[in-house]
Design a protein around this motif. Sequence first.
Motif, PDB file in Angstrom:
ATOM      1  N   PHE A  24       2.957  -9.997  12.215  1.00  0.00           N
ATOM      2  CA  PHE A  24       2.351 -10.107  10.841  1.00  0.00           C
ATOM      3  C   PHE A  24       1.139 -10.052  10.959  1.00  0.00           C
ATOM      4  N   GLY A  25       0.332  -9.292  10.189  1.00  0.00           N
ATOM      5  CA  GLY A  25      -0.900  -9.278   9.943  1.00  0.00           C
ATOM      6  C   GLY A  25      -1.979  -9.014  10.913  1.00  0.00           C
ATOM      7  N   THR A  26      -1.567  -8.058  11.874  1.00  0.00           N
ATOM      8  CA  THR A  26      -2.296  -7.972  13.008  1.00  0.00           C
ATOM      9  C   THR A  26      -2.845  -6.407  12.935  1.00  0.00           C
ATOM     10  N   ILE A  27      -2.217  -5.361  12.459  1.00  0.00           N
ATOM     11  CA  ILE A  27      -2.331  -4.219  12.467  1.00  0.00           C
ATOM     12  C   ILE A  27      -2.621  -3.596  11.260  1.00  0.00           C
ATOM     13  N   PHE A  28      -3.855  -2.935  11.164  1.00  0.00           N
ATOM     14  CA  PHE A  28      -4.131  -2.447   9.672  1.00  0.00           C
ATOM     15  C   PHE A  28      -4.421  -0.881   9.492  1.00  0.00           C
ATOM     16  N   THR A  29      -4.052  -0.468   8.372  1.00  0.00           N
ATOM     17  CA  THR A  29      -3.990   1.022   8.236  1.00  0.00           C
ATOM     18  C   THR A  29      -5.431   1.551   8.280  1.00  0.00           C
ATOM     19  N   ASP A  30      -5.319   2.921   7.749  1.00  0.00           N
ATOM     20  CA  ASP A  30      -6.679   3.363   8.001  1.00  0.00           C
ATOM     21  C   ASP A  30      -7.758   3.418   6.976  1.00  0.00           C
ATOM     22  N   HIS A  31      -6.989   3.004   5.783  1.00  0.00           N
ATOM     23  CA  HIS A  31      -8.179   2.830   4.488  1.00  0.00           C
ATOM     24  C   HIS A  31      -8.023   1.428   3.933  1.00  0.00           C
ATOM     25  N   MET A  32      -8.976   1.326   3.094  1.00  0.00           N
ATOM     26  CA  MET A  32      -8.948   0.152   2.056  1.00  0.00           C
ATOM     27  C   MET A  32      -9.594   0.339   0.862  1.00  0.00           C
ATOM     28  N   PHE A  33      -9.356  -0.391  -0.125  1.00  0.00           N
ATOM     29  CA  PHE A  33      -9.860  -0.327  -1.427  1.00  0.00           C
ATOM     30  C   PHE A  33     -10.923  -1.101  -1.799  1.00  0.00           C
ATOM     31  N   ILE A  34     -12.051  -0.811  -2.218  1.00  0.00           N
ATOM     32  CA  ILE A  34     -13.072  -1.912  -2.528  1.00  0.00           C
ATOM     33  C   ILE A  34     -13.681  -1.493  -4.240  1.00  0.00           C
ATOM     34  N   MET A  35     -14.084  -2.649  -4.816  1.00  0.00           N
ATOM     35  CA  MET A  35     -14.513  -2.477  -6.167  1.00  0.00           C
ATOM     36  C   MET A  35     -15.571  -3.816  -6.046  1.00  0.00           C
ATOM     37  N   ASP A  36     -16.930  -3.362  -6.990  1.00  0.00           N
ATOM     38  CA  ASP A  36     -17.906  -4.285  -6.731  1.00  0.00           C
ATOM     39  C   ASP A  36     -17.918  -4.977  -8.325  1.00  0.00           C
ATOM     40  N   TYR A  37     -18.327  -6.210  -8.249  1.00  0.00           N
ATOM     41  CA  TYR A  37     -18.648  -6.808  -9.795  1.00  0.00           C
ATOM     42  C   TYR A  37     -20.190  -7.267  -9.687  1.00  0.00           C
ATOM     43  N   ASP A  38     -20.794  -6.901 -10.566  1.00  0.00           N
ATOM     44  CA  ASP A  38     -22.182  -7.399 -10.576  1.00  0.00           C
ATOM     45  C   ASP A  38     -22.252  -7.891 -12.139  1.00  0.00           C
ATOM     46  N   LEU A  39     -23.109  -9.050 -12.405  1.00  0.00           N
ATOM     47  CA  LEU A  39     -23.039  -9.572 -13.657  1.00  0.00           C
ATOM     48  C   LEU A  39     -24.098  -8.673 -14.781  1.00  0.00           C
ATOM     49  N   GLY A  40     -23.462  -8.488 -15.709  1.00  0.00           N
ATOM     50  CA  GLY A  40     -24.177  -7.550 -16.697  1.00  0.00           C
ATOM     51  C   GLY A  40     -23.591  -5.915 -16.591  1.00  0.00           C
ATOM     52  N   GLN A  41     -22.917  -5.625 -15.396  1.00  0.00           N
ATOM     53  CA  GLN A  41     -22.362  -4.483 -15.398  1.00  0.00           C
ATOM     54  C   GLN A  41     -20.852  -4.386 -15.358  1.00  0.00           C
ATOM     55  N   GLY A  42     -20.239  -5.644 -14.915  1.00  0.00           N
ATOM     56  CA  GLY A  42     -18.945  -5.682 -14.740  1.00  0.00           C
ATOM     57  C   GLY A  42     -18.264  -4.953 -13.590  1.00  0.00           C
ATOM     58  N   TRP A  43     -16.977  -4.963 -13.391  1.00  0.00           N
ATOM     59  CA  TRP A  43     -16.334  -4.342 -12.244  1.00  0.00           C
ATOM     60  C   TRP A  43     -16.565  -2.889 -12.306  1.00  0.00           C
ATOM     61  N   HIS A  44     -17.079  -2.321 -11.103  1.00  0.00           N
ATOM     62  CA  HIS A  44     -17.674  -0.932 -11.049  1.00  0.00           C
ATOM     63  C   HIS A  44     -17.392  -0.323  -9.584  1.00  0.00           C
ATOM     64  N   ASP A  45     -17.418   0.944  -9.592  1.00  0.00           N
ATOM     65  CA  ASP A  45     -17.513   1.718  -8.471  1.00  0.00           C
ATOM     66  C   ASP A  45     -16.382   1.408  -7.500  1.00  0.00           C
ATOM     67  N   PRO A  46     -15.184   1.620  -8.038  1.00  0.00           N
ATOM     68  CA  PRO A  46     -13.908   1.558  -7.355  1.00  0.00           C
ATOM     69  C   PRO A  46     -13.781   2.791  -6.236  1.00  0.00           C
ATOM     70  N   ARG A  47     -13.521   2.612  -5.040  1.00  0.00           N
ATOM     71  CA  ARG A  47     -13.385   3.505  -4.028  1.00  0.00           C
ATOM     72  C   ARG A  47     -12.483   2.900  -2.911  1.00  0.00           C
TER      73      ARG A  47
END
Length: 356
Positions: A24-47
């Motif tokens: 459990f929890g030791t082998i990870f897949t090829d990809h991951m999701f990331i999204m950033d938050y900056d005050l004044g801009q909100g959640w952005h740049d999902p990838r």
Amino acid sequence: MQEIKVELTKNPKEKPAPGAPLPFGTIFTDHMFIMDYDLGQGWHDPRIVPYGPIEMEPSAMCLHYGQSVFEGMKAYRAVDGRILLFRPDKNMARLNVSNDRLCIPQIDEKFAEKAIEKLVSIDRDWVPSGEGASLYIRPFIIGVDPHVGVHPAHHLMFMVICCPVGAYYPEGLNPVKIYVEKNYVRAVRGGMGYTKTAGNYAASLKAQDEAEKQDYTQVLWLDGVERKYIEEVGTMNVFFVIDDEVVTPELQGSILSGITRMSCIDMMRHWGMKVTEHKISIDEVARAAQEGRLKEAFGSGTAAVISPIGHLKWGDVVMEINKGEIGPVSQKLYDTLTGIQWGKVKDEFGWTVEVQ
């Protein structure tokens, strides 16, 4: 909804061979999701990008003040080849509950669900097909302000990583041994016990370590004030079958609202069983065991689904439950829940979501 940019890996990892162990929890897949938050801009740049290290400064706030929340969910390869998620809307709603408690900006729950579906779709070949295996999905949010000072973060990251997993406990569905913790507490009302935040799990490590030294699988937590009312068992909610009634501790601010817990309650009531949510003391459970009225006990959670309890130790009192064997309620819940999750039985409740 924002467009999710996708960068596929140029160096795919070797996937575990069919039937190979999946710790459990030791082998990870090829990809991951990331999204950033900056005050004044909100959640952005999902990838969605290749899985790998992230860069943050040593002063990142999550490393010092624990502003970190997470969820746990799974994707299942159904017997007909479809890939199913189980109640992802409930996980994203609960993530926002945790966000609120830790002063983290709310996420768009529908968008987060779609992002997870897209990530799983891209890494669909990582969803195992072995008996009892699944793809564990870990969404989490961390505050990354490069600032040593106690205040809510203004810059955060929302990430999702995935790992193929087998059974959470080496015992599988065999009943586990549980140790009732008397010295340490996990949470109190007014604290963070009802959320999934890193601090709750850090607080549990000492007791878990001591339980393992005594050859016990998990810890049964009592309330943090009177040290008598049952709360959770390890990383799971807990149920007791006493006489003809199924009892589980009520949610009152120090207990996590488990998605599997919710599903168990809905399912048992659908079957016409008597299920009650109220405060129950360890004395009541011990008395029921002594009088022969404690028929079953089990934990429920995403990782293990249903984990029967066959042995409960409270101080000098040792309770063997149902002769150390799995009981009919635990078995029926496990068979039905996993049957829905793996597409083996009809989903009467509309809980599964197919990943395209």
